[in-house]
Motif scaffolding. Structure first.
Motif, PDB file in Angstrom:
ATOM      1  N   PHE A 119       0.817  -1.211   0.000  1.00 36.62           N
ATOM      2  CA  PHE A 119       0.000   0.000   0.000  1.00 36.62           C
ATOM      3  C   PHE A 119       0.852   1.263   0.000  1.00 36.62           C
ATOM      4  O   PHE A 119       0.490   2.271  -0.605  1.00 36.62           O
ATOM      5  N   GLY A 120       2.001   1.201   0.660  1.00 38.74           N
ATOM      6  CA  GLY A 120       2.917   2.336   0.608  1.00 38.74           C
ATOM      7  C   GLY A 120       3.471   2.543  -0.789  1.00 38.74           C
ATOM      8  O   GLY A 120       3.574   3.678  -1.276  1.00 38.74           O
ATOM      9  N   ALA A 121       3.818   1.433  -1.461  1.00 40.67           N
ATOM     10  CA  ALA A 121       4.334   1.533  -2.832  1.00 40.67           C
ATOM     11  C   ALA A 121       3.272   2.083  -3.770  1.00 40.67           C
ATOM     12  O   ALA A 121       3.561   2.918  -4.636  1.00 40.67           O
ATOM     13  N   VAL A 122       2.031   1.652  -3.603  1.00 36.78           N
ATOM     14  CA  VAL A 122       0.943   2.143  -4.454  1.00 36.78           C
ATOM     15  C   VAL A 122       0.706   3.628  -4.208  1.00 36.78           C
ATOM     16  O   VAL A 122       0.548   4.421  -5.144  1.00 36.78           O
ATOM     17  N   ALA A 123       0.665   4.039  -2.935  1.00 37.05           N
ATOM     18  CA  ALA A 123       0.402   5.444  -2.605  1.00 37.05           C
ATOM     19  C   ALA A 123       1.486   6.363  -3.139  1.00 37.05           C
ATOM     20  O   ALA A 123       1.202   7.485  -3.577  1.00 37.05           O
ATOM     21  N   ASP A 124       2.728   5.909  -3.148  1.00 41.83           N
ATOM     22  CA  ASP A 124       3.838   6.777  -3.541  1.00 41.83           C
ATOM     23  C   ASP A 124       4.142   6.731  -5.034  1.00 41.83           C
ATOM     24  O   ASP A 124       4.642   7.715  -5.591  1.00 41.83           O
ATOM     25  N   ASN A 125       3.855   5.594  -5.687  1.00 42.06           N
ATOM     26  CA  ASN A 125       4.356   5.432  -7.054  1.00 42.06           C
ATOM     27  C   ASN A 125       3.330   4.931  -8.063  1.00 42.06           C
ATOM     28  O   ASN A 125       3.646   4.848  -9.252  1.00 42.06           O
ATOM     29  N   GLY A 126       2.133   4.583  -7.622  1.00 43.60           N
ATOM     30  CA  GLY A 126       1.157   4.024  -8.539  1.00 43.60           C
ATOM     31  C   GLY A 126       0.592   5.049  -9.512  1.00 43.60           C
ATOM     32  O   GLY A 126       0.577   6.248  -9.237  1.00 43.60           O
ATOM     33  N   TRP A 127       0.120   4.570 -10.649  1.00 43.66           N
ATOM     34  CA  TRP A 127      -0.583   5.419 -11.609  1.00 43.66           C
ATOM     35  C   TRP A 127      -2.077   5.355 -11.273  1.00 43.66           C
ATOM     36  O   TRP A 127      -2.550   6.033 -10.386  1.00 43.66           O
ATOM     37  N   GLY A 128      -2.782   4.508 -11.998  1.00 44.04           N
ATOM     38  CA  GLY A 128      -4.204   4.355 -11.713  1.00 44.04           C
ATOM     39  C   GLY A 128      -4.476   3.523 -10.479  1.00 44.04           C
ATOM     40  O   GLY A 128      -5.590   3.536  -9.952  1.00 44.04           O
ATOM     41  N   LEU A 129      -3.476   2.771 -10.002  1.00 46.57           N
ATOM     42  CA  LEU A 129      -3.691   1.914  -8.843  1.00 46.57           C
ATOM     43  C   LEU A 129      -4.134   2.709  -7.620  1.00 46.57           C
ATOM     44  O   LEU A 129      -4.928   2.224  -6.812  1.00 46.57           O
ATOM     45  N   ARG A 130      -3.610   3.930  -7.447  1.00 46.87           N
ATOM     46  CA  ARG A 130      -4.012   4.747  -6.298  1.00 46.87           C
ATOM     47  C   ARG A 130      -5.518   4.991  -6.318  1.00 46.87           C
ATOM     48  O   ARG A 130      -6.216   4.825  -5.323  1.00 46.87           O
ATOM     49  N   THR A 131      -6.014   5.398  -7.486  1.00 48.43           N
ATOM     50  CA  THR A 131      -7.435   5.697  -7.617  1.00 48.43           C
ATOM     51  C   THR A 131      -8.283   4.436  -7.497  1.00 48.43           C
ATOM     52  O   THR A 131      -9.318   4.428  -6.814  1.00 48.43           O
ATOM     53  N   LEU A 132      -7.858   3.357  -8.146  1.00 52.12           N
ATOM     54  CA  LEU A 132      -8.626   2.114  -8.096  1.00 52.12           C
ATOM     55  C   LEU A 132      -8.655   1.542  -6.684  1.00 52.12           C
ATOM     56  O   LEU A 132      -9.680   0.986  -6.256  1.00 52.12           O
ATOM     57  N   LEU A 133      -7.557   1.685  -5.942  1.00 53.89           N
ATOM     58  CA  LEU A 133      -7.534   1.210  -4.561  1.00 53.89           C
ATOM     59  C   LEU A 133      -8.513   2.015  -3.704  1.00 53.89           C
ATOM     60  O   LEU A 133      -9.232   1.450  -2.864  1.00 53.89           O
ATOM     61  N   ALA A 134      -8.553   3.326  -3.922  1.00 54.74           N
ATOM     62  CA  ALA A 134      -9.501   4.164  -3.175  1.00 54.74           C
ATOM     63  C   ALA A 134     -10.939   3.763  -3.495  1.00 54.74           C
ATOM     64  O   ALA A 134     -11.796   3.708  -2.599  1.00 54.74           O
ATOM     65  N   VAL A 135     -11.215   3.469  -4.766  1.00 53.75           N
ATOM     66  CA  VAL A 135     -12.565   3.034  -5.157  1.00 53.75           C
ATOM     67  C   VAL A 135     -12.898   1.696  -4.508  1.00 53.75           C
ATOM     68  O   VAL A 135     -14.011   1.493  -3.993  1.00 53.75           O
TER      69      VAL A 135
END
Length: 744
Positions: free
Chosen positions: A257-273
Motif C-alpha cells: 500500500f505504501g508503494a501504491v500510494a507513492d508510485n502508482g498510476w491508476g492503482l491509487r485511484t482504483l484502490l480508493a474506489v
C-alpha cells in the motif's frame, strides 16, 4: 441488438488495453517495492475495470449499430445521410454547450459557495438537469442553421463530413485539455490516472491493429482453436477474481500500500474506489484492501476517530482503548447523558503582573513563507544575496528561532491554532470537514486576553480569509478587510502596497493618541499564484521559474516591511513596540512529489520563520525546537497576562530573556493534517529531538526520520530492524497525543 462479446474487435482490444496498462502500472509500482501484493492488486483491480470497460464499449457499439435507421449503409456511400448525421452531431454539440453554460453559471454563483461536498454534488447534478431543457430547445432551433452549414462543406472522400466533424471535435477536445492543464497548475494534480488511460489507449489500439488489422494477426487468429478465445477469457476472469481475493486480504501493514500510494498510476485511484465499495458501515474506511477499519459494522469506529477512554471500545483502531488521564471522567454509562460544555464567559479585566512589558505589539504574518528562505537561514538568490535584508536586520536585534514548526500546513487550520494556542483537533469548529471551517464562540483567542490586559486589538487585512464571520476576529476593537476579493482574486493579488500604508496610517493615529495597541496584519504575496514585480525581474521557466517568482514575492514583502518598520522609527514607536514575525505554513517544491502546501507534514510545508523582537532584550538565536502554538502563551506571558489552561503551547519568554530551562530543549512538537473537502487526508506528526514520526492515519502508514542524518526526510526508518525500539517508543507518544482528551 447483438449480445456484447469480448471476442469482437472493440471488446477484445479494450480488454487488452486496460489489462496491459495494469501490468505497466504494476511493474512501475513494484520496482519501488511492494512485492507480489502489487501484482495481485493490479490484476484484481485493473482486471475488474477491463472487463467492465470492454463489455460497456461493445454494448455501446452494438447499441449504435442497432439504432442506425433502416437502409443506412456506410455514410461515405450516401452523402445525404452523411450530412444528416453531421447536422445531428452539431445540434447535439449546441445542446451540450448551452447546458454547460447554465451549469457553469450555477457553479459560479451558487454551487461554488456551498461548503458541503455532498450538497454541492447534488446541486451540480441538478444544474445539468435544469440546463438540459434549454439545451434541447437550442438544439432544435439550431437545426436549420447547422444543416445549411453542413451542406456548404465539401466532404472528404475518405471519411465523409461526419468523420471530418468527429476528428475536428476530437482535436478541439484535446486542445481544451491542453488549455485547461496550462491554466491549472498540473503539479498539484494527480496525473497518474491519465497516464494509465493513455497507456490503455495506446496498447488497445496496438492490439486492434495487430490482431484485427494486420495480415499476420488475422493469420494467427485463423490457426487458433475455436475455443481458444473462450478459454483465455475464462483464465483472465479467474486471475481477476484471484487478484481481488488476495488484494482484499493484504494486511494494512503490507508495504504494497505504501508503494501504491507513492508510485502508482491508476492503482491509487482504483484502490480508493475498492475501499469505498467495500466500506460496510459508511464511515469512509474499509476492513478490506488495507483500509484499517477494525469494525466495519460500526460507523463510530474507524482510523482517526476520537477514542473515548474507558468505554472498552478501540474507536481509532490503534490496538486497545485509550487510557483516561488522571482526573479525566470515563465514558458515560448506557443511557447516561454526557454533561454539556459550559459556554465561555467574557474575560474579566486583567491586572498585568509587575515588571511585565508595558508597550505595544505588532504581529505580522506572512503567508506560505518557508523558514529556509530567510537570509539569516543561509539562503540567497543569487547565492550570497539575501532576499530578506529587512527581516535579517530584525532577527539580528531580536530573538530568532531557527527551528519553528507550524501546527498545520494550510491557512484555515494554522491561523486558528496560532490564535487559540491549541492544536487544530482541539479547536471547536462549526463544520470540521469543510475547506474553510469557522471557529465557534467557545474558542478563546489570545487577542481577547490582550484586550482584557489593556491593549487595543486592531486587525488590518485585505484577503478573502479574514472576514469577521470566520470567528478569528473575536475580541478585536477594530477589524478591517477592505479591498479583499474572492479566493481566485486573492491568489493573484498584490495586496502589500495597499495594506502597509493603511497599517502605517493607523500606527500614526495610535502614536498621536498614545494608544496601547496589539496590531495584527497579514501579507499574502508568497502564496500562489505568484505575481512578478518590476523590482525583481524574472528569467526562468517551469518549476525553477515558479521558485524564482516565489522567492521574489518574499523579497517584495521584505521591501514593504522596510517601509513599515521605518514608520515605527519615525513615529517613535520602535522603542516600546514588540515586533513578531511568523508565517502560517511553508511551501513545497517537489521534495516529496508535492507542490505548494496543504497536503503533507514534511518540513518544507511546516518549517516557518519566527522572530520576536522585544525592545531592551539582547539579540539571541534559538536552535531548540519550538512551535507556533507557543506564540499565544508567549505574548500573554510577555505582557503579564495569565495563560489560559486551554492553551496547549508553552511560553517562549525564557528564550527571549535568556533564562531558558535546560529541560525545555526536549519539548515535543506536534502538527496535524486535518481532513477537508478538497484534501480528505488525515495525518499527525511529532518531533522529539532529532527524530520525526509521521502517522498517515488515512493511509494506515507510519514514517520515521532521523532529521540530523536525513534532513530531507528521504529514508523511512519505521520498518528498519535497528529502529524497532525507538519506533515503538515514539509511536506510543504520538498515539497518546492523538488520543488525548479534547477539553474546552
Amino acid at each position: 441488438m447483438q449480445v456484447p462479446s469480448l471476442r469482437r474487435p472493440v471488446g477484445a482490444s479494450v480488454l487488452a488495453g486496460v489489462l496491459g496498462a495494469g501490468l505497466c502500472d504494476a511493474l512501475l509500482t513494484g520496482s519501488h517495492g511492494g512485492g507480489a501484493g502489487v501484482l495481485a492488486l493490479a490484476l484484481g483491480l485493473y482486471g475488474s475495470v477491463a472487463f467492465l470497460a470492454a463489455f460497456s464499449a461493445q454494448l455501446a457499439l452494438n447499441a449504435l449499430a442497432s439504432a442506425r435507421p433502416p437502409g443506412w449503409g456506410t455514410l461515405r456511400e450516401n452523402l445525404a445521410q452523411d450530412r444528416a448525421a453531421a447536422a445531428g452531431i452539431l445540434a447535439a454539440c449546441v445542446a451540450v454547450l448551452v447546458t454547460a453554460v447554465v451549469a457553469a453559471a450555477g457553479q459560479r454563483f451558487f454551487v461554488g459557495k456551498m461548503q458541503s461536498q455532498k450538497l454541492a454534488t447534488i446541486a451540480a447534478a441538478g444544474l445539468v438537469a435544469i440546463g438540459a431543457l434549454p439545451g434541447a430547445l437550442a438544439a432544435l432551433l439550431s437545426l436549420p442553421l447547422v444543416r445549411r452549414m453542413v451542406r456548404a462543406i465539401s466532404p472528404p472522400r475518405a471519411i465523409g463530413v461526419t468523420g471530418a466533424l468527429l476528428l475536428a471535435l476530437a482535436g478541439l477536445g484535446a486542445l481544451g485539455v491542453v488549455v485547461a492543464l496550462s491554466r491549472a497548475d498540473w503539479r498539484v494534480l494527480d496525473l497518474g490516472p491519465l497516464y494509465a488511460l493513455a497507456a490503455a489507449i495506446v496498447l488497445g489500439v496496438g492490439h486492434g491493429l495487430f490482431w484485427f488489422g494486420s495480415a499476420s494477426g488475422r493469420s494467427i487468429r485463423g490457426r487458433l482453436p475455436a475455443t481458444a478465445g473462450t478459454a483465455l477469457l475464462a483464465a483472465l476472469a479467474a486471475v481477476t477474481v484471484l487478484g481481488l481475493a488476495l488484494g482484499s486480504r493484504l494486511p494494512e501493514s503490507s508495504p504494497t500500500f505504501g508503494a501504491v500510494a507513492d508510485n502508482g498510476w491508476g492503482l491509487r485511484t482504483l484502490l480508493a474506489v475498492a475501499r469505498r465499495v467495500t466500506d460496510g458501515d459508511g464511515d469512509g474506511f474499509s476492513a478490506r484492501f488495507g483500509g484499517g477499519d477494525c469494525d466495519d459494522r460500526r460507523p463510530d469506529v474507524y482510523p482517526g476517530a476520537e477514542d473515548i477512554p474507558g468505554d472498552g471500545v478501540d474507536q481509532n483502531c490503534e490496538g486497545g482503548d485509550a487510557r483516561a488521564a488522571i482526573g479525566q471522567a470515563t465514558a458515560a454509562a448506557p443511557g447516561e447523558r454526557k454533561p454539556e460544555a459550559a459556554a465561555i464567559e467574557p474575560i474579566a479585566p486583567i491586572t498585568p503582573r509587575a515588571g511585565a512589558f508595558s508597550g505595544n505589539l505588532l504581529v505580522v504574518t506572512i503567508d506560505a513563507f518557508r523558514g529556509d528562505r530567510l537570509g539569516v537561514a543561509g539562503y540567497g538568490r543569487p547565492a550570497g544575496h539575501s532576499l530578506t535584508p529587512t527581516l535579517d536586520a530584525l532577527a539580528h536585534k531580536g530573538t530568532y528561532f531557527r527551528r519553528a514548526w507550524s501546527q498545520a500546513p494550510n491557512t484555515p487550520r494554522s491561523f486558528p491554532s496560532i490564535l487559540t494556542g491549541r492544536y487544530p483537533s482541539d479547536i471547536a469548529w462549526d463544520k470540521p470537514g469543510v475547506n474553510y471551517p469557522n471557529l465557534l464562540p467557545t474558542n478563546r483567542t489570545f487577542f481577547e486576553s490582550l484586550a482584557a490586559a489593556g491593549l487595543k486589538p486592531i486587525g488590518i487585512f485585505s484577503h478573502f480569509y479574514f472576514t469577521p464571520d470566520r470567528g478569528i476576529s473575536r475580541g478585536f476593537a477594530e477589524w478591517s478587510d477592505e479591498g479583499a476579493g474572492t479566493i481566485a482574486e486573492s491568489n493573484k493579488d498584490v495586496a502589500s502596497p495597499r495594506i502597509v500604508p493603511r497599517v502605517i496610517d493607523r500606527l500614526r493615529q495610535a502614536a498621536a493618541h498614545k494608544e496601547r495597541f496589539a496590531l495584527w496584519t497579514h501579507l499574502f504575496e508568497p502564496h500562489s499564484s505568484y505575481v512578478p514585480h518590476k523590482e525583481f525581474p524574472t528569467s526562468l521557466s517551469g518549476v525553477p521559474g515558479l521558485m524564482e517568482k516565489y522567492d521574489y514575492e518574499i523579497a517584495f514583502v521584505d521591501l514593504w516591511l522596510k517601509k513599515l518598520f521605518a514608520s515605527l522609527d519615525e513615529l517613535g514607536l520602535s522603542k516600546n513596540t514588540t515586533v513578531v514575525i511568523l508565517a502560517d505554513h511553508g511551501e513545497a517544491w517537489g521534495e516529496h512529489k508535492l507542490y505548494f502546501h496543504g497536503q503533507d507534514l514534511f518540513d518544507e510545508q511546516l518549517r516557518v520563520p519566527l522572530i520576536i523582537a522585544v525592545p531592551g532584550q539582547a539579540p539571541r538565536v534559538v536552535t531548540d525546537d519550538v512551535a507556533l502554538v507557543d506564540v499565544a502563551p508567549t505574548l500573554l506571558d510577555l505582557v503579564g497576562a495569565p495563560i489560559p489552561r486551554s492553551m496547549r503551547g508553552r511560553s517562549l519568554l525564557p528564550y527571549v530573556q535568556g533564562t531558558t530551562p535546560p529541560a525545555s530543549a526536549a519539548h515535543p512538537i506536534f502538527s496535524e493534517l486535518m481532513p477537508a473537502t478538497a484534501w480528505p487526508h488525515h495525518a499527525a506528526m511529532m518531533i522529539v529531538g532529532e527524530h520525526k514520526l509521521i502517522h498517515r492515519i488515512s493511509d494506515r502508514r507510519w514514517e520515521l526520520y532521523d532529521l540530523r542524518r536525513d534532513p530531507g526526510e528521504k529514508v523511512n526508518l519505521a520498518d528498519a530492524p535497528g529502529s524497532a525500539a525507538l519506533f515503538a517508543e515514539l509511536r506510543a507518544k504520538l498515539l497518546a497525543f492523538e488520543e488525548r482528551p479534547r477539553t474546552p
